[in-house]
Design an enzyme around this catalytic site. Structure first.
Site, short mmCIF file in Angstrom:
data_model
loop_
_atom_site.label_atom_id
_atom_site.label_comp_id
_atom_site.label_asym_id
_atom_site.label_seq_id
_atom_site.Cartn_x
_atom_site.Cartn_y
_atom_site.Cartn_z
N ASP A 1 0.82 -1.21 0.00
CA ASP A 1 0.00 0.00 0.00
C ASP A 1 0.85 1.27 0.00
O ASP A 1 2.06 1.22 0.22
CB ASP A 1 -0.93 0.01 1.22
N GLU B 1 0.40 -1.29 5.68
CA GLU B 1 1.49 -0.77 6.52
C GLU B 1 1.24 0.68 6.88
O GLU B 1 1.46 1.12 7.99
CB GLU B 1 2.83 -0.90 5.77
C1 LIG Z 1 0.66 3.96 12.84
S1 LIG Z 1 1.91 3.17 12.03
C2 LIG Z 1 1.86 3.90 10.47
C3 LIG Z 1 3.09 3.63 9.73
C4 LIG Z 1 3.53 4.80 8.94
N1 LIG Z 1 4.65 4.35 8.16
C5 LIG Z 1 5.29 5.13 7.33
O1 LIG Z 1 5.00 6.22 7.01
C6 LIG Z 1 3.92 5.96 9.87
O2 LIG Z 1 3.05 6.80 10.16
O3 LIG Z 1 5.07 6.03 10.31
ZN LIG Z 2 6.69 2.60 3.80
ZN LIG Z 3 5.01 5.50 4.27
#
Ligand SMILES: CSCC[C@H](NC=O)C(=O)O
Ligand SMILES: [Zn+2]
Ligand SMILES: [Zn+2]
Length: 418
Positions: free
Chosen positions: A81, A146
């Site tokens: 995603d 993710e």
């Molecule tokens: C709540 S975990 C979400 C994961 C996301 N990952 C990357 O951007 C982030 O916000 O870091």
């Molecule tokens: Zn990522």
């Molecule tokens: Zn990301």
């Protein structure tokens, strides 16, 4: 001049094809990219499995069997995603994967993280073409969700029997671009907490001056939180810590006021008001201390405040240890990884804590060593930004780097003693 036509059978063309699947939240299309990746993997003679722990949220697992399957395996993870994109603010449509004459591939996901998915597979293609056979089995996983916390993705996957049966000994997951010529490697993430504070108070006429109104209570809290935020930011500005070694608390929404057909009622002080914050805690933070500060200073009951903390990830592993992977001689995988980067002609920056959060936290929680790594040097950091792009030459170099990493890690046998 129009961009060069793509030979459908090149790594760049395959990367572009993967980028063109719109896997942005809130409605990611998972089916089409999974079928594309499945046929790509099968064309390489790799085993494929599509696991569905939640309906319509597939996890694709690809396996390159090693000559000694009794050794703990390797898992290279990536997520299917991506975050949304605002086409009007991009110079090229975010899911067109436009390759410009200077070799930039513009797409949502070009850096975060569709590059590593294709690079993993292209590296395997090249190693197979050289008749390399891994000793350790290598699994490649493509997980959903993710970007929204991984609860229906990696979290379910690592808790599954299928994952347990993989006997994973070491994980590589996504990292982040480097603006200089050193590759960045991450040994931990920061843990995300969503904090919502709610104020209740005496409503009243817009002209009245009085204490303990909801807006006053909320703004007092915001002032206290902002002082903490500034104190942490000052540590970073003074160069005493990196931004991923402190606790960040950033406001992400404010909600108050009485709606009216023209906007808000402007002569009533509301009885309720709330604000939301994205908190990120480094693995060294004491979660109990943060919770104490929230209860006593940020949203104290004495000021009619309530709060909700949604912990979107653990801070400790199953043994109660901080979620960090060792980058010293205590971790044999570390020296093998370092040597592989050197063999690829790369330079490694000082290992870091990632300021954001990846699915690697779910594997670290099981005590599995995991590094965050995306082979992107001399690249502006554009994840989640407008005009996210990756240079074709950097993408192709990344494939070479993964060839060295896979060759080194999958041939490494001593680690089975840990
Ligand atoms: C709540 S975990 C979400 C994961 C996301 N990952 C990357 O951007 C982030 O916000 O870091
Ligand atoms: Zn990522
Ligand atoms: Zn990301």
């Amino acid at each position: 001049t129009s961009p060069p036509q793509q030979d459908p059978e090149t790594p760049i063309a395959r990367f572009q094809k993967y980028l063109r699947f719109n896997t942005a939240h809130p409605n990611p299309n998972y089916t089409a990219p999974v079928s594309f990746l499945t046929s790509l993997a099968q064309s390489l003679g790799l085993k494929t499995q599509t696991l569905e722990f939640i309906p319509n949220k597939p996890t694709l697992l690809i396996t390159w069997q090693g000559s000694n399957p009794s050794l703990p395996s390797l898992l290279f993870n990536s997520h299917l995603d991506s975050v949304p994109a605002e086409p009007s603010k991009w110079t090229h449509p975010p899911f067109s994967a436009t390759l410009t004459p200077e070799g930039k591939i513009f797409a949502r996901g070009a850096q975060d993280d569709k590059c590593i998915a294709i690079q993993y597979l292209e590296a395997i293609r090249n190693l197979k073409a050289r008749n390399f056979v891994p000793t350790r089995t290598l699994h490649i996983s493509f997980v959903p969700d993710e970007e929204i916390g991984g609860i229906d993705g990696a979290d379910k996957f690592v808790k599954s029997k299928e994952f347990k049966d993989l006997d994973v000994g070491f994980v590589l997951d996504e990292g982040q671009a480097s603006v200089n010529d050193e590759f960045r490697v991450f040994y931990a993430d920061r843990s995300p907490w969503n904090l919502i504070i709610k104020a209740k108070g005496v409503p009243g006429h817009g002209s009245r001056m009085y204490d303990n109104g909801a807006m006053e209570n909320l703004m007092d809290s915001i002032e206290v939180i902002n002082r903490f935020r500034d104190s942490q930011f000052d540590i970073v500005k003074a160069g005493k810590a990196s931004n991923s070694e402190v606790i960040s608390v950033n406001p992400v929404f404010l909600k108050a006021g009485i709606p009216s057909p023209t906007g808000f009622v402007m002569n009533m002080q509301p009885s309720e008001a709330e604000a939301g914050f994205d908190l990120r805690l480094p693995p060294t933070a004491d979660p109990d201390l943060v919770k104490k500060r929230i209860a006593e200073e940020w949203a104290p009951a004495v000021r009619n405040m309530t709060y909700e903390i949604i912990e979107k990830g653990p801070l400790r592993d199953y043994m109660g240890r901080p979620l960090m992977t060792a980058t010293d001689d205590s971790n044999p995988w570390w020296s093998v990884f370092k040597q592989a980067i050197a063999a690829a002609g790369g330079k490694l920056a000082k290992p870091e804590i990632l300021s954001s959060t990846t699915d690697a936290r779910f594997m670290r929680q099981l005590g599995i060593p995991a590094f965050g790594f995306s082979p992107m040097t001399n690249t502006p950091i554009l994840l989640h930004d407008h005009n996210e792009f990756l240079k074709d030459t950097i993408f192709l170099k990344g494939i070479e780097v993964y060839e060295h990493i896979i060759h080194a890690l999958s041939s490494f046998e001593e680690a089975n003693s840990i």
